[in-house]
Design a protein around this motif. Structure first.
Motif, PDB file in Angstrom:
ATOM      1  N   TYR A  91     -31.314  11.699 -40.358  1.00 46.49           N
ATOM      2  CA  TYR A  91     -32.370  10.708 -40.253  1.00 46.49           C
ATOM      3  C   TYR A  91     -31.800   9.342 -39.875  1.00 46.49           C
ATOM      4  O   TYR A  91     -30.899   8.835 -40.552  1.00 46.49           O
ATOM      5  CB  TYR A  91     -33.141  10.612 -41.572  1.00 46.49           C
ATOM      6  N   PRO A  92     -32.306   8.735 -38.804  1.00 47.27           N
ATOM      7  CA  PRO A  92     -31.808   7.425 -38.373  1.00 47.27           C
ATOM      8  C   PRO A  92     -31.868   6.389 -39.499  1.00 47.27           C
ATOM      9  O   PRO A  92     -32.852   6.307 -40.236  1.00 47.27           O
ATOM     10  CB  PRO A  92     -32.764   7.049 -37.232  1.00 47.27           C
ATOM     11  N   GLY A  93     -30.804   5.621 -39.610  1.00 45.16           N
ATOM     12  CA  GLY A  93     -30.700   4.612 -40.655  1.00 45.16           C
ATOM     13  C   GLY A  93     -29.927   5.074 -41.868  1.00 45.16           C
ATOM     14  O   GLY A  93     -29.544   4.265 -42.704  1.00 45.16           O
ATOM     15  N   SER A  94     -29.681   6.374 -41.975  1.00 48.20           N
ATOM     16  CA  SER A  94     -28.962   6.920 -43.125  1.00 48.20           C
ATOM     17  C   SER A  94     -27.471   6.994 -42.826  1.00 48.20           C
ATOM     18  O   SER A  94     -27.064   7.339 -41.719  1.00 48.20           O
ATOM     19  CB  SER A  94     -29.470   8.331 -43.452  1.00 48.20           C
ATOM     20  N   TRP A  95     -26.663   6.674 -43.854  1.00 45.87           N
ATOM     21  CA  TRP A  95     -25.224   6.824 -43.699  1.00 45.87           C
ATOM     22  C   TRP A  95     -24.648   7.553 -44.904  1.00 45.87           C
ATOM     23  O   TRP A  95     -25.254   7.623 -45.964  1.00 45.87           O
ATOM     24  CB  TRP A  95     -24.519   5.490 -43.449  1.00 45.87           C
ATOM     25  N   SER A  96     -23.460   8.122 -44.689  1.00 42.17           N
ATOM     26  CA  SER A  96     -22.755   8.848 -45.740  1.00 42.17           C
ATOM     27  C   SER A  96     -21.274   8.809 -45.421  1.00 42.17           C
ATOM     28  O   SER A  96     -20.876   8.789 -44.253  1.00 42.17           O
ATOM     29  CB  SER A  96     -23.237  10.293 -45.812  1.00 42.17           C
ATOM     30  N   ILE A  97     -20.456   8.775 -46.479  1.00 43.12           N
ATOM     31  CA  ILE A  97     -19.024   8.944 -46.313  1.00 43.12           C
ATOM     32  C   ILE A  97     -18.630  10.266 -46.965  1.00 43.12           C
ATOM     33  O   ILE A  97     -19.415  10.853 -47.721  1.00 43.12           O
ATOM     34  CB  ILE A  97     -18.227   7.765 -46.907  1.00 43.12           C
ATOM     35  N   SER A  98     -17.426  10.736 -46.688  1.00 47.75           N
ATOM     36  CA  SER A  98     -17.021  12.032 -47.221  1.00 47.75           C
ATOM     37  C   SER A  98     -16.914  11.979 -48.750  1.00 47.75           C
ATOM     38  O   SER A  98     -16.736  10.908 -49.344  1.00 47.75           O
ATOM     39  CB  SER A  98     -15.682  12.463 -46.625  1.00 47.75           C
ATOM     40  N   GLU A  99     -17.010  13.139 -49.360  1.00 45.11           N
ATOM     41  CA  GLU A  99     -16.939  13.225 -50.816  1.00 45.11           C
ATOM     42  C   GLU A  99     -15.614  12.681 -51.331  1.00 45.11           C
ATOM     43  O   GLU A  99     -15.574  11.927 -52.319  1.00 45.11           O
ATOM     44  CB  GLU A  99     -17.127  14.676 -51.260  1.00 45.11           C
ATOM     45  N   ASN A 100     -14.519  13.028 -50.668  1.00 50.63           N
ATOM     46  CA  ASN A 100     -13.211  12.578 -51.123  1.00 50.63           C
ATOM     47  C   ASN A 100     -13.038  11.073 -50.929  1.00 50.63           C
ATOM     48  O   ASN A 100     -12.475  10.384 -51.791  1.00 50.63           O
ATOM     49  CB  ASN A 100     -12.100  13.322 -50.377  1.00 50.63           C
ATOM     50  N   THR A 101     -13.533  10.557 -49.808  1.00 50.76           N
ATOM     51  CA  THR A 101     -13.448   9.114 -49.569  1.00 50.76           C
ATOM     52  C   THR A 101     -14.226   8.352 -50.639  1.00 50.76           C
ATOM     53  O   THR A 101     -13.748   7.334 -51.169  1.00 50.76           O
ATOM     54  CB  THR A 101     -13.989   8.761 -48.175  1.00 50.76           C
ATOM     55  N   PHE A 102     -15.407   8.842 -50.961  1.00 50.16           N
ATOM     56  CA  PHE A 102     -16.210   8.192 -51.995  1.00 50.16           C
ATOM     57  C   PHE A 102     -15.498   8.229 -53.344  1.00 50.16           C
ATOM     58  O   PHE A 102     -15.440   7.222 -54.061  1.00 50.16           O
ATOM     59  CB  PHE A 102     -17.572   8.872 -52.092  1.00 50.16           C
ATOM     60  N   MET A 103     -14.942   9.388 -53.675  1.00 56.54           N
ATOM     61  CA  MET A 103     -14.224   9.515 -54.940  1.00 56.54           C
ATOM     62  C   MET A 103     -13.058   8.532 -55.011  1.00 56.54           C
ATOM     63  O   MET A 103     -12.837   7.872 -56.032  1.00 56.54           O
ATOM     64  CB  MET A 103     -13.709  10.943 -55.124  1.00 56.54           C
ATOM     65  N   GLN A 104     -12.305   8.422 -53.925  1.00 57.91           N
ATOM     66  CA  GLN A 104     -11.168   7.503 -53.899  1.00 57.91           C
ATOM     67  C   GLN A 104     -11.624   6.046 -54.001  1.00 57.91           C
ATOM     68  O   GLN A 104     -10.968   5.223 -54.658  1.00 57.91           O
ATOM     69  CB  GLN A 104     -10.354   7.708 -52.621  1.00 57.91           C
ATOM     70  N   CYS A 105     -12.732   5.721 -53.358  1.00 62.71           N
ATOM     71  CA  CYS A 105     -13.283   4.364 -53.473  1.00 62.71           C
ATOM     72  C   CYS A 105     -13.623   4.044 -54.928  1.00 62.71           C
ATOM     73  O   CYS A 105     -13.318   2.952 -55.427  1.00 62.71           O
ATOM     74  CB  CYS A 105     -14.540   4.226 -52.611  1.00 62.71           C
TER      75      CYS A 105
END
Length: 246
Positions: free
Chosen positions: A81-95
């Motif tokens: 869906y336009p306007g939606s963003w996501s980062i990878s599960e591992n990247t989020f965990m590390q953040c």
């Protein structure tokens, strides 16, 4: 109504934060997406609005250091869906690991992660498990409390939901009805299978041209007020177990 001894990091100097840390105020780190589709009737920052609003509410009851909302995360179900963003599960965990360390190293304060997401639960749990500060970090998933489950089971009318539905739309109506475009709300996907929502291919699972999982047309302000009251009751019980209210 002013916050009771609470302080908001983004509006404060580092010396003010140091003073709050020295006074052993618990830290609340809200988590809510600013860019995630919520059907045609709700803004993309629906999770952000809820995280911010809930943080403000609990800051009125407890003396807290309230951090800015983490407005990004692992939200793979909505990237069609336009306007939606996501980062990878591992990247989020590390953040999250980095953020916990950044906050925790300045004192012995309790850390509370206030999470409005579902797909974020597992990486948040993993981040806490890997953190050297896990003994003083608590995850609160706002939709998982006992009281809110009871209320949703009592007042919910949709056969199946989960996103931008009767429940979430009711919550947003109660928070700020001006953010909800009810004439644009339409029944969405109810035969939900595991996996992401599908905007473009009717032949594949979870085809969902509205982006709603459930029936937002059943939402009301009254339902939202009851759900919010239950959410806050669940949150308050957990925080009361973490800190002593003077």
């Amino acid at each position: 109504m002013d916050s009771i001894n609470s302080i908001f990091v983004e509006n404060s100097s580092w010396l003010q934060i140091q003073h709050a840390v020295n006074n052993n105020l618990a830290c609340v780190i809200p988590i809510g997406a600013a860019c995630k589709e919520h059907g045609p009737h709700l803004p993309l920052n629906t999770d952000f609005v809820q995280a911010s609003w809930l943080s403000n509410q609990i800051s009125l009851r407890f003396p807290l250091i309230v951090w800015p909302v983490i407005n990004f995360g692992y939200y793979p179900a909505f990237i069609d869906y336009p306007g939606s963003w996501s980062i990878s599960e591992n990247t989020f965990m590390q953040c999250i690991l980095d953020i916990i360390e950044s906050v925790a190293k300045h004192g012995n304060n309790q850390l509370i992660l206030l999470n409005t997401g579902i797909s974020t639960i597992q990486p948040l749990e993993e981040a806490i498990c890997q953190s050297p500060y896990q003994h003083r970090t608590t995850l609160i998933n706002v939709y998982s409390g006992e009281q809110v489950k009871l209320v949703v089971n009592e007042i919910g009318q949709q056969s199946q939901g989960g996103h931008a539905d009767e429940i979430e739309t009711s919550i947003m109506l109660a928070i700020d009805k001006n953010l909800v475009d009810m004439p644009s709300a339409h029944p969405g996907l109810e035969n939900i299978k595991k996996g992401p929502l599908n905007l473009n291919d009717p032949a594949k699972d979870n085809y969902c041209p509205t982006g709603s999982m459930g029936n937002p047309t059943l939402a009301t302000i009254a339902k939202g007020e009851k759900i919010i009251e239950a959410i806050l009751e669940d949150i308050n019980i957990i925080i009361e177990g973490i800190i002593k209210v003077e």
